[in-house]
Scaffold this active site. Structure first.
Site, PDB file in Angstrom:
ATOM      1  N   ASP A 118     -16.539  -8.400 -30.163  1.00 60.25           N
ATOM      2  CA  ASP A 118     -17.169  -8.967 -31.267  1.00 60.25           C
ATOM      3  C   ASP A 118     -18.526  -8.265 -31.727  1.00 60.25           C
ATOM      4  O   ASP A 118     -19.198  -7.363 -31.178  1.00 60.25           O
ATOM      5  CB  ASP A 118     -17.090 -10.498 -30.984  1.00 60.25           C
ATOM      6  N   GLU A 167     -15.911  -6.764 -35.995  1.00 63.44           N
ATOM      7  CA  GLU A 167     -17.088  -6.547 -36.733  1.00 63.44           C
ATOM      8  C   GLU A 167     -17.258  -7.315 -37.924  1.00 63.44           C
ATOM      9  O   GLU A 167     -18.276  -7.014 -38.862  1.00 63.44           O
ATOM     10  CB  GLU A 167     -17.335  -4.890 -36.637  1.00 63.44           C
ATOM     11  N   TRP A 168     -16.016  -7.868 -38.483  1.00 64.34           N
ATOM     12  CA  TRP A 168     -16.032  -8.458 -39.761  1.00 64.34           C
ATOM     13  C   TRP A 168     -16.094  -7.758 -41.124  1.00 64.34           C
ATOM     14  O   TRP A 168     -16.165  -8.416 -42.184  1.00 64.34           O
ATOM     15  CB  TRP A 168     -16.962  -9.860 -39.697  1.00 64.34           C
ATOM     16  N   GLY A 169     -15.940  -6.692 -41.046  1.00 57.25           N
ATOM     17  CA  GLY A 169     -16.071  -5.848 -42.186  1.00 57.25           C
ATOM     18  C   GLY A 169     -17.532  -5.148 -42.817  1.00 57.25           C
ATOM     19  O   GLY A 169     -17.406  -4.980 -43.667  1.00 57.25           O
ATOM     20  N   ASP A 229     -14.281 -14.919 -40.307  1.00 57.30           N
ATOM     21  CA  ASP A 229     -13.311 -15.550 -39.700  1.00 57.30           C
ATOM     22  C   ASP A 229     -12.112 -16.433 -40.673  1.00 57.30           C
ATOM     23  O   ASP A 229     -12.546 -16.864 -41.610  1.00 57.30           O
ATOM     24  CB  ASP A 229     -13.750 -16.633 -38.613  1.00 57.30           C
TER      25      ASP A 229
HETATM   26  C1  GLA Z   1     -16.228 -14.577 -33.917  1.00 53.04           C
HETATM   27  C2  GLA Z   1     -15.014 -14.024 -34.215  1.00 53.04           C
HETATM   28  C3  GLA Z   1     -13.800 -14.954 -33.757  1.00 53.04           C
HETATM   29  C4  GLA Z   1     -13.887 -15.530 -32.702  1.00 53.04           C
HETATM   30  C5  GLA Z   1     -15.329 -16.342 -32.210  1.00 53.04           C
HETATM   31  C6  GLA Z   1     -15.425 -16.558 -30.807  1.00 53.04           C
HETATM   32  O1  GLA Z   1     -16.605 -15.660 -34.843  1.00 53.04           O
HETATM   33  O2  GLA Z   1     -14.725 -13.430 -35.460  1.00 53.04           O
HETATM   34  O3  GLA Z   1     -12.542 -14.340 -34.041  1.00 53.04           O
HETATM   35  O4  GLA Z   1     -13.817 -14.577 -31.449  1.00 53.04           O
HETATM   36  O5  GLA Z   1     -16.432 -15.364 -32.604  1.00 53.04           O
HETATM   37  O6  GLA Z   1     -16.905 -17.011 -30.445  1.00 53.04           O
END
Ligand code: GLA
Length: 390
Positions: free
Chosen positions: A147, A180-182, A202
């Protein structure tokens, strides 16, 4: 002579490293992850039950393989910096759990974070990458989700590369999932670092949130391929926030996108309908097609879209999507669908008479007496067809 020897050693490390990476995730990884349904409520008991349910529900037979514990399994580091699992929730330790998952013929995954702490404020991997990788390898970990919380001013590519190097040095083949969410456009650099990378924030178990993710995948098709996948986040099928029609759409779209298929629901308590969605092997086959092409949008008429996915053996899938809140009648020309291409000049090779057309939710071959068909599409629904070589 010494220099030559050094060169051989370096070259062989490099060769092993690449071989390790490229032998994994040839098709998008499939499995189950604890986060979407259970968040921090993870335990040895839960994970063992999910492994059992993965087998008993037919999910394993449909291709799901990895059981991944997300955040909250870890509580501290000991005086040597070793990561410590929560002893109350995981009384026998993580290796015991990995062994159990393996005994079911499944693979085992775990979660950590490139920052100093995870998103739930548990110890992160920063500064402990090689040590953690050795620990994971010793435990028998097969998949690591990594993450990006509490990463401050860290450089994403450098941070994830350090963990990759740690995993290579530890010597165990471990699928490396970047979360890393992009933010730093991982699709541009992560092919050399991991096997999949999150492209967005997310997912939320709601129609609008799911469809918003689809829109962010539109221009990313060219970055995906065997061993390196765009990850639009885990599945919400079965978690209750969408209708069955919407879950079918969610699942179909993820398969059209060649997305990793990580179920995120309670596998022990699945309705028959949810099970049928998650184990529709004809839809899954699009996702797992060995050509490894991500689908692209060929028609965008506002609420009505057509997505195409090229498949091995010159086959194709077409997904009609009604994003609107009203039912729609659409006139479909299968000849046009079959020839639709992201490369205009390549389209001539496809001749409708060489194919049969199969509806992958109805599980039926179409009886086409002409090339066109009028189709009624409920709101938020899809129709998915496969052109199969005769
Ligand atoms: C981030 C990630 C999620 C999950 C949470 C856990 O938000 O993007 O997919 O793993 O952390 O805390």
């Amino acid at each position: 002579m010494k220099k030559f020897f050094l060169l051989i050693v370096v070259a062989s490390i490099f060769f092993n490293a690449s071989a390790q990476k490229f032998d994994l995730a040839k098709t998008p990884p499939m499995g189950w992850n604890s986060w979407n349904k259970f968040a921090c409520n993870v335990s040895e008991k839960l994970i063992m039950e999910m492994a059992d349910a993965m087998v008993n529900s037919g999910m394993k037979a449909a291709g799901y393989e990895y059981i991944v514990i997300d955040d909250c399994w870890q509580v501290a580091r000991d005086e040597n910096g070793e990561i410590i699992a929560d002893k109350d929730r995981f009384p026998h330790g993580i290796k015991y759990l990995a062994d159990y998952v393996h005994s079911k013929g499944l693979k085992f995954g775990i979660y950590s974070c490139a920052g100093t702490k995870t998103c739930q404020e548990r110890p992160g991997g920063r500064g402990h990458e090689f040590q953690d990788a050795r620990t994971y390898a010793r435990w028998g970990v097969d998949y690591l989700k990594y993450d990006w919380c509490n990463a401050s001013t860290q450089d994403a590519k450098a941070s994830y590369s350090t963990m990759r190097d740690g995993l290579y040095a530890a010597g165990r083949p471990i699928v490396f999932s970047l979360c890393e969410w992009g933010t730093a456009k991982p699709w541009e650099w992560a092919k050399e670092v991991g096997h999949l990378w999150r492209t967005t924030g997310d997912i939320v178990d709601r129609w609008d949130a799911m469809i918003a993710i689809l829109d962010l995948e539109r221009d990313l098709a060219k970055y995906a391929g065997p061993g390196h996948w765009n990850d639009p986040d885990m599945l919400e099928v079965g978690n209750g926030g969408m209708t069955m029609e919407e879950y079918k759409t969610h699942f179909s779209l993820w398969c059209m996108l060649a997305a990793p298929l990580m179920a995120g629901n309670d596998l022990q308590n699945m309705s028959q309908e949810n099970k049928e969605i998650l184990t529709n092997t004809e839809i899954i086959a699009l996702d797992q097609d060995p050509l490894g092409k991500q689908g692209f949008c060929t028609r965008d008429n506002g609420d009505y879209e057509i997505w195409i996915k090229k498949l091995a053996n010159n086959e194709k899938a077409a997904c009609l999507l009604n994003r609107g809140d009203d039912e729609k009648d659409v006139q479909v020309d299968f000849n046009v669908l079959l020839k639709a291409s992201d490369n205009y000049w390549a389209s001539d090779q496809y001749k409708l008479e060489d194919y049969k057309v199969r509806d992958l939710w109805e599980h039926k071959d179409l009886k086409l007496d002409k090339n066109t068909m009028l189709i009624k599409m409920p709101p938020h629904s899809v129709k998915v067809f496969r052109f199969i070589k005769k």
